[in-house]
Design an enzyme around this catalytic site. Structure first.
Site, PDB file in Angstrom:
ATOM      1  N   ASP A 139       0.862  -1.177   0.000  1.00 42.23           N
ATOM      2  CA  ASP A 139       0.000   0.000   0.000  1.00 42.23           C
ATOM      3  C   ASP A 139       0.900   1.229   0.000  1.00 42.23           C
ATOM      4  O   ASP A 139       2.032   1.186   0.492  1.00 42.23           O
ATOM      5  CB  ASP A 139      -0.895  -0.011   1.249  1.00 42.23           C
ATOM      6  CG  ASP A 139      -2.183   0.776   1.052  1.00 42.23           C
ATOM      7  OD1 ASP A 139      -3.257   0.159   1.046  1.00 42.23           O
ATOM      8  OD2 ASP A 139      -2.104   2.018   0.897  1.00 42.23           O
ATOM      9  N   GLU A 199     -14.777  -9.757  -5.118  1.00 44.68           N
ATOM     10  CA  GLU A 199     -14.853 -10.243  -3.742  1.00 44.68           C
ATOM     11  C   GLU A 199     -16.276 -10.035  -3.202  1.00 44.68           C
ATOM     12  O   GLU A 199     -16.843  -8.970  -3.353  1.00 44.68           O
ATOM     13  CB  GLU A 199     -13.839  -9.481  -2.871  1.00 44.68           C
ATOM     14  CG  GLU A 199     -13.765  -9.977  -1.453  1.00 44.68           C
ATOM     15  CD  GLU A 199     -13.661 -11.502  -1.399  1.00 44.68           C
ATOM     16  OE1 GLU A 199     -12.715 -12.074  -1.949  1.00 44.68           O
ATOM     17  OE2 GLU A 199     -14.577 -12.132  -0.810  1.00 44.68           O
ATOM     18  N   LYS A 238     -20.708  -8.870 -10.041  1.00 42.90           N
ATOM     19  CA  LYS A 238     -20.424  -8.227  -8.753  1.00 42.90           C
ATOM     20  C   LYS A 238     -21.365  -7.038  -8.535  1.00 42.90           C
ATOM     21  O   LYS A 238     -21.970  -6.889  -7.467  1.00 42.90           O
ATOM     22  CB  LYS A 238     -18.952  -7.787  -8.712  1.00 42.90           C
ATOM     23  CG  LYS A 238     -18.562  -6.985  -7.498  1.00 42.90           C
ATOM     24  CD  LYS A 238     -18.744  -7.760  -6.203  1.00 42.90           C
ATOM     25  CE  LYS A 238     -18.709  -6.820  -5.012  1.00 42.90           C
ATOM     26  NZ  LYS A 238     -18.952  -7.491  -3.742  1.00 42.90           N
ATOM     27  N   ASN A 287     -24.552  -6.886  -5.592  1.00 40.19           N
ATOM     28  CA  ASN A 287     -24.766  -5.819  -4.615  1.00 40.19           C
ATOM     29  C   ASN A 287     -26.081  -5.095  -4.858  1.00 40.19           C
ATOM     30  O   ASN A 287     -26.777  -4.704  -3.916  1.00 40.19           O
ATOM     31  CB  ASN A 287     -23.590  -4.844  -4.628  1.00 40.19           C
ATOM     32  CG  ASN A 287     -22.454  -5.325  -3.735  1.00 40.19           C
ATOM     33  OD1 ASN A 287     -22.572  -6.362  -3.081  1.00 40.19           O
ATOM     34  ND2 ASN A 287     -21.354  -4.592  -3.698  1.00 40.19           N
ATOM     35  N   ALA A 345     -35.428  -4.976   8.460  1.00 43.96           N
ATOM     36  CA  ALA A 345     -35.664  -3.535   8.310  1.00 43.96           C
ATOM     37  C   ALA A 345     -34.711  -2.792   9.233  1.00 43.96           C
ATOM     38  O   ALA A 345     -34.290  -3.312  10.272  1.00 43.96           O
ATOM     39  CB  ALA A 345     -37.108  -3.215   8.671  1.00 43.96           C
ATOM     40  N   CYS A 402     -20.002   0.192  -0.253  1.00 44.98           N
ATOM     41  CA  CYS A 402     -20.201  -0.365  -1.603  1.00 44.98           C
ATOM     42  C   CYS A 402     -21.614  -0.320  -2.175  1.00 44.98           C
ATOM     43  O   CYS A 402     -21.763  -0.067  -3.365  1.00 44.98           O
ATOM     44  CB  CYS A 402     -19.686  -1.786  -1.623  1.00 44.98           C
ATOM     45  SG  CYS A 402     -17.894  -1.807  -1.414  1.00 44.98           S
TER      46      CYS A 402
HETATM   47  P1  NAD Z   1      -9.931   0.588   1.163  1.00 43.61           P
HETATM   48  O1  NAD Z   1     -10.054   2.025   0.879  1.00 43.61           O
HETATM   49  O2  NAD Z   1     -10.108   0.055   2.547  1.00 43.61           O
HETATM   50  O3  NAD Z   1      -8.479   0.078   0.684  1.00 43.61           O
HETATM   51  C1  NAD Z   1      -7.893   0.425  -0.538  1.00 43.61           C
HETATM   52  C2  NAD Z   1      -6.400   0.656  -0.305  1.00 43.61           C
HETATM   53  O4  NAD Z   1      -5.754   0.812  -1.576  1.00 43.61           O
HETATM   54  C3  NAD Z   1      -6.064   1.919   0.490  1.00 43.61           C
HETATM   55  O5  NAD Z   1      -5.356   1.554   1.669  1.00 43.61           O
HETATM   56  C4  NAD Z   1      -5.211   2.752  -0.477  1.00 43.61           C
HETATM   57  O6  NAD Z   1      -4.167   3.455   0.172  1.00 43.61           O
HETATM   58  C5  NAD Z   1      -4.642   1.695  -1.400  1.00 43.61           C
HETATM   59  N1  NAD Z   1      -4.204   2.206  -2.698  1.00 43.61           N
HETATM   60  C6  NAD Z   1      -4.879   2.980  -3.579  1.00 43.61           C
HETATM   61  N2  NAD Z   1      -4.142   3.192  -4.679  1.00 43.61           N
HETATM   62  C7  NAD Z   1      -2.969   2.539  -4.513  1.00 43.61           C
HETATM   63  C8  NAD Z   1      -1.785   2.368  -5.322  1.00 43.61           C
HETATM   64  N3  NAD Z   1      -1.690   2.886  -6.547  1.00 43.61           N
HETATM   65  N4  NAD Z   1      -0.774   1.642  -4.813  1.00 43.61           N
HETATM   66  C9  NAD Z   1      -0.864   1.087  -3.586  1.00 43.61           C
HETATM   67  N5  NAD Z   1      -1.945   1.198  -2.788  1.00 43.61           N
HETATM   68  C10 NAD Z   1      -2.983   1.915  -3.247  1.00 43.61           C
HETATM   69  O7  NAD Z   1     -10.932  -0.159   0.168  1.00 43.61           O
HETATM   70  P2  NAD Z   1     -11.646  -1.594   0.368  1.00 43.61           P
HETATM   71  O8  NAD Z   1     -12.837  -1.463   1.238  1.00 43.61           O
HETATM   72  O9  NAD Z   1     -10.610  -2.604   0.685  1.00 43.61           O
HETATM   73  O10 NAD Z   1     -12.210  -1.829  -1.105  1.00 43.61           O
HETATM   74  C11 NAD Z   1     -11.337  -2.118  -2.184  1.00 43.61           C
HETATM   75  C12 NAD Z   1     -12.179  -2.578  -3.364  1.00 43.61           C
HETATM   76  O11 NAD Z   1     -12.894  -3.781  -3.028  1.00 43.61           O
HETATM   77  C13 NAD Z   1     -13.253  -1.582  -3.811  1.00 43.61           C
HETATM   78  O12 NAD Z   1     -13.361  -1.652  -5.215  1.00 43.61           O
HETATM   79  C14 NAD Z   1     -14.522  -2.113  -3.181  1.00 43.61           C
HETATM   80  O13 NAD Z   1     -15.665  -1.776  -3.925  1.00 43.61           O
HETATM   81  C15 NAD Z   1     -14.302  -3.609  -3.227  1.00 43.61           C
HETATM   82  N6  NAD Z   1     -15.003  -4.385  -2.194  1.00 43.61           N
HETATM   83  C16 NAD Z   1     -15.059  -3.934  -0.903  1.00 43.61           C
HETATM   84  C17 NAD Z   1     -15.684  -4.714   0.076  1.00 43.61           C
HETATM   85  C18 NAD Z   1     -15.757  -4.265   1.515  1.00 43.61           C
HETATM   86  O14 NAD Z   1     -16.401  -4.954   2.298  1.00 43.61           O
HETATM   87  N7  NAD Z   1     -15.131  -3.172   1.911  1.00 43.61           N
HETATM   88  C19 NAD Z   1     -16.212  -5.957  -0.266  1.00 43.61           C
HETATM   89  C20 NAD Z   1     -16.122  -6.388  -1.589  1.00 43.61           C
HETATM   90  C21 NAD Z   1     -15.501  -5.590  -2.543  1.00 43.61           C
HETATM   91  C1  UGA Z   2     -21.977  -6.055   1.215  1.00 39.75           C
HETATM   92  C2  UGA Z   2     -22.328  -7.429   0.622  1.00 39.75           C
HETATM   93  O1  UGA Z   2     -23.102  -8.165   1.561  1.00 39.75           O
HETATM   94  C3  UGA Z   2     -21.068  -8.210   0.276  1.00 39.75           C
HETATM   95  O2  UGA Z   2     -21.421  -9.438  -0.375  1.00 39.75           O
HETATM   96  C4  UGA Z   2     -20.200  -7.375  -0.656  1.00 39.75           C
HETATM   97  O3  UGA Z   2     -18.986  -8.053  -0.941  1.00 39.75           O
HETATM   98  C5  UGA Z   2     -19.891  -6.042  -0.002  1.00 39.75           C
HETATM   99  O4  UGA Z   2     -21.142  -5.368   0.311  1.00 39.75           O
HETATM  100  C6  UGA Z   2     -19.126  -5.110  -0.882  1.00 39.75           C
HETATM  101  O5  UGA Z   2     -19.112  -5.267  -2.089  1.00 39.75           O
HETATM  102  O6  UGA Z   2     -18.573  -4.193  -0.294  1.00 39.75           O
HETATM  103  P1  UGA Z   2     -21.224  -5.173   3.594  1.00 39.75           P
HETATM  104  O7  UGA Z   2     -21.599  -3.847   3.032  1.00 39.75           O
HETATM  105  O8  UGA Z   2     -19.904  -5.322   4.239  1.00 39.75           O
HETATM  106  O9  UGA Z   2     -21.292  -6.286   2.440  1.00 39.75           O
HETATM  107  O10 UGA Z   2     -22.292  -5.627   4.674  1.00 39.75           O
HETATM  108  P2  UGA Z   2     -23.810  -6.153   4.580  1.00 39.75           P
HETATM  109  O11 UGA Z   2     -23.984  -7.203   5.580  1.00 39.75           O
HETATM  110  O12 UGA Z   2     -24.202  -6.470   3.194  1.00 39.75           O
HETATM  111  O13 UGA Z   2     -24.628  -4.888   5.080  1.00 39.75           O
HETATM  112  C7  UGA Z   2     -24.746  -3.720   4.286  1.00 39.75           C
HETATM  113  C8  UGA Z   2     -25.732  -2.782   4.925  1.00 39.75           C
HETATM  114  O14 UGA Z   2     -27.055  -3.302   4.830  1.00 39.75           O
HETATM  115  C9  UGA Z   2     -25.480  -2.534   6.408  1.00 39.75           C
HETATM  116  O15 UGA Z   2     -25.706  -1.183   6.703  1.00 39.75           O
HETATM  117  C10 UGA Z   2     -26.505  -3.422   7.082  1.00 39.75           C
HETATM  118  O16 UGA Z   2     -26.870  -2.975   8.354  1.00 39.75           O
HETATM  119  C11 UGA Z   2     -27.663  -3.318   6.113  1.00 39.75           C
HETATM  120  N1  UGA Z   2     -28.585  -4.459   6.178  1.00 39.75           N
HETATM  121  C12 UGA Z   2     -28.175  -5.705   5.842  1.00 39.75           C
HETATM  122  C13 UGA Z   2     -29.895  -4.253   6.568  1.00 39.75           C
HETATM  123  O17 UGA Z   2     -30.316  -3.116   6.883  1.00 39.75           O
HETATM  124  N2  UGA Z   2     -30.761  -5.318   6.608  1.00 39.75           N
HETATM  125  C14 UGA Z   2     -30.376  -6.565   6.272  1.00 39.75           C
HETATM  126  O18 UGA Z   2     -31.224  -7.503   6.324  1.00 39.75           O
HETATM  127  C15 UGA Z   2     -29.051  -6.764   5.881  1.00 39.75           C
END
Ligand code: NAD
Ligand code: UGA
Length: 465
Positions: free
Chosen positions: A39, A171, A226, A230, A274, A282
């Site tokens: 990172d 993911e 993906k 969502n 609810a 996301c």
């Molecule tokens: P995040 O902001 O927590 O982490 C991203 C990291 O990438 C940061 O620490 C940033 O400094 C680093 N970064 C950016 N540009 C860079 C570069 N050029 N070189 C090195 N490091 C660099 O984001 P996240 O929540 O981990 O999400 C990452 C991706 O995964 C997003 O596209 C998101 O939509 C997807 N995603 C997130 C979740 C989730 O639950 N948060 C779940 C599924 C998918």
């Molecule tokens: C969500 C998806 O569940 C993941 O599969 C996906 O990878 C991720 O987004 C992503 O792409 O970032 P996340 O946002 O971490 O995961 O958590 P969730 O459990 O989905 O909850 C999302 C929001 O919906 C929260 O605010 C939660 O409180 C709300 N929620 C969830 C409700 O209000 N009711 C429900 O029945 C479920």
């Protein structure tokens, strides 16, 4: 490429909520693989390397144990991005892809500057043949952009021939349950055109994921799946929240309705709770991205359909803050309101797009004094999210150490996150220190409403008529 490619070393660019936990589980399940997470953010890498595992930058149940087992063995965290790319047979791109805030597509399209920057860095630093895996959530057809950037760097170099294959491997983990989701995924999705690259990635997951759970598709289907997953999940939440509002108007109970419809195996019982609307980094960004893509392709009715899911979510949040004001005799100016929970869901310290931001923002605008308690969110994070420092007077907030301190002198308690400890609150003790008449507004329907009523509180629960 033909034949079999054995992967010995992988690199993940982006040590965030996805990169950190995902790579930790891969390292744990594949001891023969060297995994380096890089990172640009030095503080984040330092936190991943912290000797005290309670200081990891991501709070996720079970993550500390996984990191503790692998770190220093075959899991490494570093800011040497180029070095890790050069050493890797496979590079995951797991950088942030937030909504654009200005320019073309502002407010809807994904900002791809970080994905492009990391692709360019891979193009420059990689050696030999490298498989590049999209782990970030991306607009459909982004793989073509990455392929073009990488393609420009392919060819003979002083260090040998350089070439790339691009895969999509979105993911699906949810925060708070990330480790369980990664260790036992419903499915792993791999999209691509190069069978050797696809099988090399599948071989990694095969260490612990049953073969029937590893799905292979073309790269565009994978990218779009993906966003679609969502969108469907978020749509269920807006659907049940819309019915919650109708329940409140008609003396139905949304939990009974959810149980009744969820028993239909075609509907299923999950994701029907609810609440104060969905938060998290996301759902909103991915649906808006879908909306943008639909408009781009001239599908305005499809775009409107999905945009309504996001609009209903914002409406639900404003509806809750308006309801609090209305029940407190139409004014909250100068009134203390205890807010229990600030994270967007339980078991995470993440506050991105948390419903608390909009609901607390509305109440601050109305002049309330908010006493906010959350077991995992820092006051610094709350200040960033609320756009103001803690203070005294009207339209102010402060972070407090426990629920009892939050409710002292308060006219109302507003529950916004479903932390388990809120199910176990002692309502006799809390009600005794509140200003009467006092309210419990339970936005998650997690508290013991009977006990709160017995303690003399008026109670509103989301979706209860
Ligand atoms: P995040 O902001 O927590 O982490 C991203 C990291 O990438 C940061 O620490 C940033 O400094 C680093 N970064 C950016 N540009 C860079 C570069 N050029 N070189 C090195 N490091 C660099 O984001 P996240 O929540 O981990 O999400 C990452 C991706 O995964 C997003 O596209 C998101 O939509 C997807 N995603 C997130 C979740 C989730 O639950 N948060 C779940 C599924 C998918
Ligand atoms: C969500 C998806 O569940 C993941 O599969 C996906 O990878 C991720 O987004 C992503 O792409 O970032 P996340 O946002 O971490 O995961 O958590 P969730 O459990 O989905 O909850 C999302 C929001 O919906 C929260 O605010 C939660 O409180 C709300 N929620 C969830 C409700 O209000 N009711 C429900 O029945 C479920």
């Amino acid at each position: 490429m033909s034949g079999v490619m054995e992967i010995r070393s992988i690199c993940c660019i982006g040590a965030g909520y996805v990169g950190g936990p995902t790579m930790a589980v891969i390292a744990d399940r594949c001891p023969g693989l060297q995994v380096t997470v890089v990172d640009l953010n030095q503080a984040r890498i330092d936190a991943w390397n912290a000797a005290d595992l309670s200081q990891l930058p991501v709070y996720e149940p079970g993550l500390d144990a996984v990191v503790g087992r692998c770190r220093g063995r075959n899991l490494h965290f570093s800011t040497d991005v180029d070095g890790a790319i050069a050493a890797a047979d496979m590079v995951f791109l797991s950088v942030n892809t937030p909504t654009k805030t200005k320019g073309i597509g502002a407010g809807q399209a994904s900002d791809l500057r970080w994905i492009e920057a990391s692709a360019r860095q891979v193009a420059a630093a990689a050696r030999g043949h490298t498989i590049v895996v999209e782990k970030s959530t991306l607009p459909v057809r982004t793989a073509a952009v990455i392929q073009t950037i990488l393609g420009a760097a392919e060819g003979d170099t002083p260090a040998g021939r350089k070439s790339f294959s691009v895969l999509s491997n979105p993911e699906f983990l949810a925060e708070g349950t990330a480790i369980g989701d990664l260790e036992a995924p419903d499915r792993v999705l791999i999209g691509g055109e190069d069978p050797v690259a696809i099988e090399a990635l599948a071989a990694i997951y095969s260490h612990w994921v049953p073969p029937e759970c590893i799905l292979r598709t073309n790269v565009w289907s994978s990218e779009l799946s993906k966003l679609t997953a969502n969108a469907f999940l978020a749509q269920r939440i807006s659907s049940i929240n819309s019915i919650a509002a109708l329940c409140e108007a008609t003396e139905a109970d949304v939990r009974e309705v959810a149980r009744a419809i969820g028993a239909d195996s075609r509907i299923g019982s999950k994701f029907l709770k609810a609440g104060p609307g969905f938060g998290g980094s996301c759902f909103q960004k991915d649906i808006l991205n879908l909306v943008y893509l639909c408009r781009h392709y001239g599908l305005s009715e499809v775009a409107d359909y999905w945009e309504a899911v996001v609009n209903l979510n914002a409406w639900q949040q404003h509806r809750i803050s308006a309801l609090v004001v209305r029940q407190l005799f139409g004014t909250v100016t100068g009134k203390r309101i205890a807010v229990l929970g600030f994270a967007f869901k339980a078991d995470t310290n993440d506050t991105r797009e948390t419903p608390a931001i909009r609901i607390c923002g509305d109440l601050l605008e109305e002049g309330a004094q908010l006493a906010i308690f959350d077991p995992k969110v820092s006051a610094e994070q709350m200040a960033l999210d609320l756009g103001q420092q803690p203070g005294q007077g009207e339209g102010v907030w402060q972070k407090v150490a426990d629920p009892l301190e939050a409710v002292r002198g308060a006219d109302a308690v507003l529950v916004l996150t479903e932390w388990q400890q809120f199910a176990e609150l002692d309502w006799q003790q809390l009600a005794a220190v509140m200003r009467q008449p006092a309210w419990l507004f339970d936005g998650r329907a997690i508290c013991d409403a009977g006990a709160a009523r017995a303690a003399g509180l008026k109670v509103w629960r989301v979706g209860e008529g």
